[in-house]
Enzyme design. Structure first.
Site, mmCIF file in Angstrom:
data_model
loop_
_atom_site.group_PDB
_atom_site.id
_atom_site.type_symbol
_atom_site.label_atom_id
_atom_site.label_comp_id
_atom_site.label_asym_id
_atom_site.label_seq_id
_atom_site.Cartn_x
_atom_site.Cartn_y
_atom_site.Cartn_z
ATOM 1 N N LYS A 84 0.847 -1.194 0.000
ATOM 2 C CA LYS A 84 0.000 0.000 0.000
ATOM 3 C C LYS A 84 0.875 1.233 0.000
ATOM 4 C CE LYS A 84 -4.416 1.093 0.208
ATOM 5 N NZ LYS A 84 -5.529 0.359 -0.427
ATOM 6 N N GLY A 179 -21.487 5.423 3.769
ATOM 7 C CA GLY A 179 -20.573 5.927 2.742
ATOM 8 C C GLY A 179 -21.143 5.654 1.359
ATOM 9 N N GLY A 181 -19.943 6.663 -1.710
ATOM 10 C CA GLY A 181 -18.950 7.068 -2.701
ATOM 11 C C GLY A 181 -19.005 6.113 -3.882
ATOM 12 N N VAL A 183 -17.950 3.017 -4.414
ATOM 13 C CA VAL A 183 -18.420 1.646 -4.186
ATOM 14 C C VAL A 183 -19.814 1.648 -3.554
ATOM 15 C CG1 VAL A 183 -17.945 -0.548 -3.051
ATOM 16 C CG2 VAL A 183 -16.043 0.814 -3.886
HETATM 17 P P1 NAD Z 1 -14.798 6.984 -2.020
HETATM 18 O O1 NAD Z 1 -13.825 7.967 -1.518
HETATM 19 O O2 NAD Z 1 -15.326 7.112 -3.409
HETATM 20 O O3 NAD Z 1 -16.083 6.916 -1.057
HETATM 21 C C1 NAD Z 1 -16.021 6.950 0.325
HETATM 22 C C2 NAD Z 1 -17.221 7.770 0.796
HETATM 23 O O4 NAD Z 1 -17.308 7.694 2.218
HETATM 24 C C3 NAD Z 1 -17.105 9.261 0.434
HETATM 25 O O5 NAD Z 1 -18.262 9.674 -0.280
HETATM 26 C C4 NAD Z 1 -16.995 9.950 1.793
HETATM 27 O O6 NAD Z 1 -17.621 11.223 1.813
HETATM 28 C C5 NAD Z 1 -17.720 8.956 2.697
HETATM 29 N N1 NAD Z 1 -17.405 9.052 4.106
HETATM 30 C C6 NAD Z 1 -16.221 9.334 4.715
HETATM 31 N N2 NAD Z 1 -16.376 9.294 6.060
HETATM 32 C C7 NAD Z 1 -17.663 8.955 6.290
HETATM 33 C C8 NAD Z 1 -18.418 8.738 7.467
HETATM 34 N N3 NAD Z 1 -17.865 8.857 8.683
HETATM 35 N N4 NAD Z 1 -19.730 8.398 7.351
HETATM 36 C C9 NAD Z 1 -20.295 8.275 6.127
HETATM 37 N N5 NAD Z 1 -19.625 8.487 4.976
HETATM 38 C C10 NAD Z 1 -18.338 8.812 5.057
HETATM 39 O O7 NAD Z 1 -14.117 5.575 -1.820
HETATM 40 P P2 NAD Z 1 -14.550 4.170 -2.463
HETATM 41 O O8 NAD Z 1 -13.671 3.882 -3.616
HETATM 42 O O9 NAD Z 1 -16.031 4.112 -2.624
HETATM 43 O O10 NAD Z 1 -14.098 3.174 -1.311
HETATM 44 C C11 NAD Z 1 -14.868 3.017 -0.145
HETATM 45 C C12 NAD Z 1 -14.138 2.079 0.815
HETATM 46 O O11 NAD Z 1 -13.930 0.827 0.168
HETATM 47 C C13 NAD Z 1 -12.748 2.565 1.251
HETATM 48 O O12 NAD Z 1 -12.509 2.167 2.572
HETATM 49 C C14 NAD Z 1 -11.810 1.840 0.313
HETATM 50 O O13 NAD Z 1 -10.526 1.666 0.874
HETATM 51 C C15 NAD Z 1 -12.534 0.531 0.171
HETATM 52 N N6 NAD Z 1 -12.188 -0.183 -1.050
HETATM 53 C C16 NAD Z 1 -12.371 0.425 -2.256
HETATM 54 C C17 NAD Z 1 -12.026 -0.256 -3.414
HETATM 55 C C18 NAD Z 1 -12.201 0.355 -4.774
HETATM 56 O O14 NAD Z 1 -11.972 -0.333 -5.769
HETATM 57 N N7 NAD Z 1 -12.622 1.611 -4.889
HETATM 58 C C19 NAD Z 1 -11.521 -1.571 -3.342
HETATM 59 C C20 NAD Z 1 -11.385 -2.174 -2.092
HETATM 60 C C21 NAD Z 1 -11.707 -1.459 -0.954
#
Ligand code: NAD
Length: 343
Positions: A84, A179, A181, A183
């Site tokens: 990472k 969250g 976002g 995903v």
């Molecule tokens: P992202 O940044 O697009 O979305 C995360 C969302 O969470 C954002 O909209 C943010 O505003 C929100 N957020 C932050 N703190 C919060 C809280 N306390 N309460 C509610 N919402 C909150 O990220 P993503 O790509 O959707 O990833 C989400 C999670 O999944 C992360 O932990 C990431 O590490 C994990 N993940 C993502 C992937 C990928 O391919 N994108 C793969 C494996 C794991």
């Protein structure tokens, strides 16, 4: 700051690199949990950019996330080491391009033995920018990692509902998505299509508005952890299941994309004792790694989709092991991951 090897999350990392570009001020930590200097397998893991309060906090994040990547590789059987990158500090918009160029330079320094891509704080557009300066960016293939991640969460969540609630479909099942976002939003969409009732909340207003337009019932994100729902899907940041929150959880299933949902390893047993079916995060969210493997190994889209759907079958194996050993799902998954991790 303590030495990485003294950090409680060190877990025998192969290497931890602190990188600094004096010209742009970019600072990053690359943690390589499993690393093969001969290059037989690359170490893979996304690049996270955050305003960490301290360097030690960033180090802890890097160590836990790269170890999680090794677990992900092990439970999916994909032949990579876990790694990472975390970037210390979000630059001003005017300085962002220069910092991205520095990061691409750091990645080039590993000569392909470390490959990275999008994570929280980095956009697909940032990855494209870095790709102009380094060939070692991943997750830029025909299927976006976040899309495949949502598919994997969906598949394992559905299987967990069958195990814990005895339901074959999701009609009438309530899910709280923390969250909304990349995903979380896509997961919400799939859940709604399957007949689930979806409640969700994000700290970002625009994300809530987009989800509401899709049919998600928006709730205060701070209330999600204790919401009276069948399933809780943590899709924001890690550490949400802690000694001070575990008692408040009313959901009977937890399955989400956030990495490192358990603040401490003993939380897996705490959930088990409360009868909560926890899908190990590194299994639920392994779809992103599958998208990366597709690109590195040259598989087609059908392979990627079947691998993501197949994560549900991996869950069955873990549940069978947990049942036969009389341990929690989290413990059984850890054991499996430890047995299969790259040397
Ligand atoms: P992202 O940044 O697009 O979305 C995360 C969302 O969470 C954002 O909209 C943010 O505003 C929100 N957020 C932050 N703190 C919060 C809280 N306390 N309460 C509610 N919402 C909150 O990220 P993503 O790509 O959707 O990833 C989400 C999670 O999944 C992360 O932990 C990431 O590490 C994990 N993940 C993502 C992937 C990928 O391919 N994108 C793969 C494996 C794991």
């Amino acid at each position: 700051m303590i030495a990485p090897s003294e950090h409680p999350d060190f877990d025998a990392h192969a290497a931890v690199c602190f990188l600094h570009d004096a010209k742009t001020g970019a600072r990053a930590i690359v943690a390589l949990h499993r690393f093969d200097p001969t290059g037989t397998y690359p170490s893979v893991g996304g690049c996270r950019m955050r305003d960490y309060a301290t360097t030690e906090e960033a180090l802890g994040d890097a160590l836990r996330l790269s170890r999680g990547m090794s677990s992900k590789c092990a439970v999916t059987g994909l032949p990579f080491g876990g790694a990472k990158a975390v970037v210390l500090g979000v630059p001003e918009p005017s300085a962002r391009r220069a910092v991205l160029d520095s990061l691409a330079g750091f990645v080039n320094g590993f000569g392909g033995r470390f490959r990275t891509g999008v994570d929280v704080g980095l956009s697909a557009c940032d990855v494209e920018t870095m790709r102009t300066a380094t060939p070692w960016m991943v997750g830029t293939g025909p299927i976006r990692p976040d899309a495949l991640t949502a598919d994997g969460v969906f598949a394992t969540l559905k299987r967990a509902v069958r195990h814990r609630l005895g339901r074959d479909g999701l009609t009438g099942t309530s899910v709280g998505v923390q969250g909304l976002g990349k995903v979380g939003l896509r997961l919400a969409q799939r859940l709604l299509q399957d007949g689930a009732r979806v409640l969700g909340g994000d700290v970002d207003r625009a994300a809530n508005e987009e989800a509401a337009g899709m049919g998600v019932e928006i709730v205060d994100p701070a209330t999600l952890i204790g919401l009276d729902v069948d399933v809780l899907a943590p899709c924001a940041l890690g550490g949400v299941i802690r000694s001070d929150t575990v008692g408040a959880i009313r959901a009977r299933v937890i399955a989400g994309s956030a990495n490192n949902q358990l603040a401490t390893a003993d939380m897996g047993n705490a959930l088990h004792e409360r009868g909560i079916f926890y899908v190990p995060d590194y299994l639920a969210n392994a779809g992103g790694l599958i998208a990366v493997a597709m690109q590195i190994e040259g598989h087609d889209e059908a392979w990627a989709h079947s691998q993501a759907a197949g994560l549900a079958d991996r869950l069955d194996e873990i549940v069978a092991t947990a049942d036969s050993l009389g341990v929690s799902i989290a413990t059984a998954a850890e054991q499996l991951a430890a047995d299969r991790r790259a040397p």
